[in-house]
Design a protein around this motif. Sequence first.
Motif, PDB file in Angstrom:
ATOM      1  N   ASN A 329       0.829  -1.203   0.000  1.00 58.46           N
ATOM      2  CA  ASN A 329       0.000   0.000   0.000  1.00 58.46           C
ATOM      3  C   ASN A 329       0.868   1.260   0.000  1.00 58.46           C
ATOM      4  O   ASN A 329       0.582   2.228  -0.719  1.00 58.46           O
ATOM      5  CB  ASN A 329      -0.922   0.011   1.222  1.00 58.46           C
ATOM      6  CG  ASN A 329      -2.155  -0.863   1.026  1.00 58.46           C
ATOM      7  OD1 ASN A 329      -2.629  -1.039  -0.093  1.00 58.46           O
ATOM      8  ND2 ASN A 329      -2.672  -1.413   2.114  1.00 58.46           N
ATOM      9  N   HIS A 333       1.216   4.222  -3.122  1.00 55.07           N
ATOM     10  CA  HIS A 333       0.992   5.657  -2.916  1.00 55.07           C
ATOM     11  C   HIS A 333       2.246   6.496  -3.140  1.00 55.07           C
ATOM     12  O   HIS A 333       2.153   7.655  -3.570  1.00 55.07           O
ATOM     13  CB  HIS A 333       0.458   5.916  -1.502  1.00 55.07           C
ATOM     14  CG  HIS A 333      -0.992   5.599  -1.331  1.00 55.07           C
ATOM     15  ND1 HIS A 333      -1.447   4.318  -1.091  1.00 55.07           N
ATOM     16  CD2 HIS A 333      -2.100   6.389  -1.389  1.00 55.07           C
ATOM     17  CE1 HIS A 333      -2.770   4.324  -0.989  1.00 55.07           C
ATOM     18  NE2 HIS A 333      -3.182   5.569  -1.169  1.00 55.07           N
ATOM     19  N   CYS A 362      -2.409  -1.744  -7.913  1.00 53.50           N
ATOM     20  CA  CYS A 362      -1.572  -0.717  -8.533  1.00 53.50           C
ATOM     21  C   CYS A 362      -0.178  -1.219  -8.910  1.00 53.50           C
ATOM     22  O   CYS A 362       0.607  -0.478  -9.516  1.00 53.50           O
ATOM     23  CB  CYS A 362      -1.417   0.485  -7.595  1.00 53.50           C
ATOM     24  SG  CYS A 362      -2.979   1.276  -7.179  1.00 53.50           S
ATOM     25  N   LYS A 386       4.917  -0.119 -10.400  1.00 55.98           N
ATOM     26  CA  LYS A 386       3.669   0.637 -10.284  1.00 55.98           C
ATOM     27  C   LYS A 386       3.094   0.906 -11.666  1.00 55.98           C
ATOM     28  O   LYS A 386       3.765   1.453 -12.544  1.00 55.98           O
ATOM     29  CB  LYS A 386       3.911   1.958  -9.550  1.00 55.98           C
ATOM     30  CG  LYS A 386       2.641   2.771  -9.320  1.00 55.98           C
ATOM     31  CD  LYS A 386       2.898   3.979  -8.459  1.00 55.98           C
ATOM     32  CE  LYS A 386       1.664   4.840  -8.295  1.00 55.98           C
ATOM     33  NZ  LYS A 386       1.901   6.006  -7.414  1.00 55.98           N
ATOM     34  N   LYS A 388      -0.470   2.008 -11.978  1.00 55.99           N
ATOM     35  CA  LYS A 388      -1.559   2.982 -11.922  1.00 55.99           C
ATOM     36  C   LYS A 388      -1.595   3.659 -10.560  1.00 55.99           C
ATOM     37  O   LYS A 388      -1.051   3.145  -9.576  1.00 55.99           O
ATOM     38  CB  LYS A 388      -2.898   2.320 -12.221  1.00 55.99           C
ATOM     39  CG  LYS A 388      -3.533   1.542 -11.083  1.00 55.99           C
ATOM     40  CD  LYS A 388      -4.859   0.946 -11.531  1.00 55.99           C
ATOM     41  CE  LYS A 388      -5.650   0.344 -10.348  1.00 55.99           C
ATOM     42  NZ  LYS A 388      -6.262   1.383  -9.495  1.00 55.99           N
ATOM     43  N   GLU A 389      -2.215   4.822 -10.508  1.00 56.62           N
ATOM     44  CA  GLU A 389      -2.360   5.540  -9.252  1.00 56.62           C
ATOM     45  C   GLU A 389      -3.452   4.895  -8.402  1.00 56.62           C
ATOM     46  O   GLU A 389      -4.434   4.377  -8.935  1.00 56.62           O
ATOM     47  CB  GLU A 389      -2.701   7.014  -9.500  1.00 56.62           C
ATOM     48  CG  GLU A 389      -1.603   7.804 -10.201  1.00 56.62           C
ATOM     49  CD  GLU A 389      -0.339   7.919  -9.379  1.00 56.62           C
ATOM     50  OE1 GLU A 389      -0.400   7.678  -8.148  1.00 56.62           O
ATOM     51  OE2 GLU A 389       0.712   8.250  -9.953  1.00 56.62           O
ATOM     52  N   PRO A 390      -3.286   4.888  -7.088  1.00 54.01           N
ATOM     53  CA  PRO A 390      -4.273   4.225  -6.224  1.00 54.01           C
ATOM     54  C   PRO A 390      -5.608   4.953  -6.204  1.00 54.01           C
ATOM     55  O   PRO A 390      -5.664   6.180  -6.250  1.00 54.01           O
ATOM     56  CB  PRO A 390      -3.593   4.250  -4.844  1.00 54.01           C
ATOM     57  CG  PRO A 390      -2.624   5.385  -4.912  1.00 54.01           C
ATOM     58  CD  PRO A 390      -2.147   5.439  -6.334  1.00 54.01           C
ATOM     59  N   GLU A 391      -6.671   4.160  -6.150  1.00 56.52           N
ATOM     60  CA  GLU A 391      -8.011   4.701  -6.005  1.00 56.52           C
ATOM     61  C   GLU A 391      -8.493   4.458  -4.580  1.00 56.52           C
ATOM     62  O   GLU A 391      -7.794   3.846  -3.762  1.00 56.52           O
ATOM     63  CB  GLU A 391      -8.937   4.067  -7.034  1.00 56.52           C
ATOM     64  CG  GLU A 391      -8.500   4.343  -8.472  1.00 56.52           C
ATOM     65  CD  GLU A 391      -9.349   3.614  -9.496  1.00 56.52           C
ATOM     66  OE1 GLU A 391     -10.392   3.028  -9.093  1.00 56.52           O
ATOM     67  OE2 GLU A 391      -8.968   3.601 -10.673  1.00 56.52           O
ATOM     68  N   GLU A 392      -9.698   4.879  -4.284  1.00 52.42           N
ATOM     69  CA  GLU A 392     -10.186   4.940  -2.903  1.00 52.42           C
ATOM     70  C   GLU A 392     -10.098   3.608  -2.173  1.00 52.42           C
ATOM     71  O   GLU A 392      -9.657   3.548  -1.024  1.00 52.42           O
ATOM     72  CB  GLU A 392     -11.628   5.453  -2.880  1.00 52.42           C
ATOM     73  CG  GLU A 392     -12.188   5.609  -1.473  1.00 52.42           C
ATOM     74  CD  GLU A 392     -13.594   6.175  -1.470  1.00 52.42           C
ATOM     75  OE1 GLU A 392     -14.166   6.330  -0.373  1.00 52.42           O
ATOM     76  OE2 GLU A 392     -14.119   6.462  -2.578  1.00 52.42           O
ATOM     77  N   ASP A 394      -8.432   0.737  -3.181  1.00 53.80           N
ATOM     78  CA  ASP A 394      -7.332  -0.152  -3.551  1.00 53.80           C
ATOM     79  C   ASP A 394      -6.561  -0.663  -2.342  1.00 53.80           C
ATOM     80  O   ASP A 394      -6.048  -1.782  -2.340  1.00 53.80           O
ATOM     81  CB  ASP A 394      -6.361   0.565  -4.501  1.00 53.80           C
ATOM     82  CG  ASP A 394      -6.901   0.625  -5.921  1.00 53.80           C
ATOM     83  OD1 ASP A 394      -7.827  -0.155  -6.226  1.00 53.80           O
ATOM     84  OD2 ASP A 394      -6.418   1.446  -6.716  1.00 53.80           O
ATOM     85  N   SER A 395      -6.480   0.156  -1.284  1.00 59.35           N
ATOM     86  CA  SER A 395      -5.731  -0.261  -0.104  1.00 59.35           C
ATOM     87  C   SER A 395      -6.415  -1.393   0.650  1.00 59.35           C
ATOM     88  O   SER A 395      -5.806  -2.056   1.489  1.00 59.35           O
ATOM     89  CB  SER A 395      -5.529   0.932   0.845  1.00 59.35           C
ATOM     90  OG  SER A 395      -6.785   1.432   1.290  1.00 59.35           O
TER      91      SER A 395
END
Length: 437
Positions: A329, A333, A362, A386, A388-392, A394-395
Amino acid sequence: MAAFSSRSCLQYLLHLAQDNLDFRLPSPFWCLDGLSEEDVHSIMARSVCAKSAFELWGHGQTHSELRTSLLNFPSEIMSPFMHKDSTYRINVYTFNKTLLFADRIKRIDALEYLPFEGTVSLKNPQHIFCLLEDYGTDPNNIPEDPNYIYFGRWIADGQRDLIRSHSVKNRHFIGNTSMDAGLSFIMANHARVKQDDLVFDPFVGTGSLLVACSHFGAYVCGTDIDYNTIHGKGRSSRKNQKWRGPDENIRANLRQYGAQKMYVDVMVSDASKPAWRDAALFDAIVTDPPYGIREATRRTVHHILYFEESHVPVSQAYHLSDIFTDLLNFSAHHLVMGGRLVYWLPVYRPEYCEEMVPLHPCLQLISNCEQTLSSHTSRRLITMEKIKEPEEFDSLAHLSDPRFSAYQGHNAFREKYFSGLNKKSTKENNKSDVSGD
């Protein structure tokens, strides 16, 4: 290994140093295609696993087959290195067998059919040619004749000297778990560390990985929960030395190798509660998380004990599955797009399967290599990139992943590790009883 744009397709021969590999190949030589000579030089400038690279001119199972192969090799490729104004030397290398000097000379004399017109120069030749004989990998069963023979032009040596020059034995600041120099450079290569990168190690320890990454021109920083390690205090790990000296720290290690200018800093921090702002900061994250064998897996909890003006954070066990979840995670980020995470994953070999490798939406799994530690344990060098950028949510993806329960099994790695040692010890004691020792 290569094809020149201005010449016909050529092969290159890579001589691998098997003592630094996690597996045993049928041969220590690889024949590869598809790279230019410039590519070969670039690879050898970084590789600590390869000893040398050669432009392959001929090969065969016998010297007779080698002769046929060499006589069929295009003369227009040979001639630029064999004309009368050139100087050259021929070396004879054997793998898994030692030849007498007289036998080496006989091998060289037997190559008289090659059209060398230049002058022999043993000290400073323009071109070096090598005859390489492969006698297999079993030191207890060395054949009389080689399994395979190669001949080619030497292109470049690898960076094996880095293992010696950066040996932990000679390092200023070390600990019980300082990473071996060779493995540190392999990890830096997996992370594709390059000039002016910013590299982070969240379990920095004594900074072995920072040393390797700084060698390739990266700025380095790290954190660790152990105050004494970060500040170079406490008991020494060196034999016959009780306490660490006043200048035993990570900065001193980089200074030892002339890389102090690449040192950003290190600080005491809990990897489960990162202190960084939410932004893509690092080009690579290279780390070796604690396994709970020679170092504790600890993290702080919210309760803090106050004593007058000081405070003591309370710590608790940090399960391996949680370490990996937090690490992935954090990487999602804080890595830049295309940045790489490289870390070691300890496994209990009888139970291991690929589904035990943690994943993240990601991060794309690039490679998974094994280093065997014992008959029942190993660790996997995991490389992720990596994408892609993390979305809400994803964590939290690991909670809905059916594989999550599989890699929760890592939490019992310490018990399984010592269980295996106890079984081995019991077997050895039983053998001793039977033999009457």
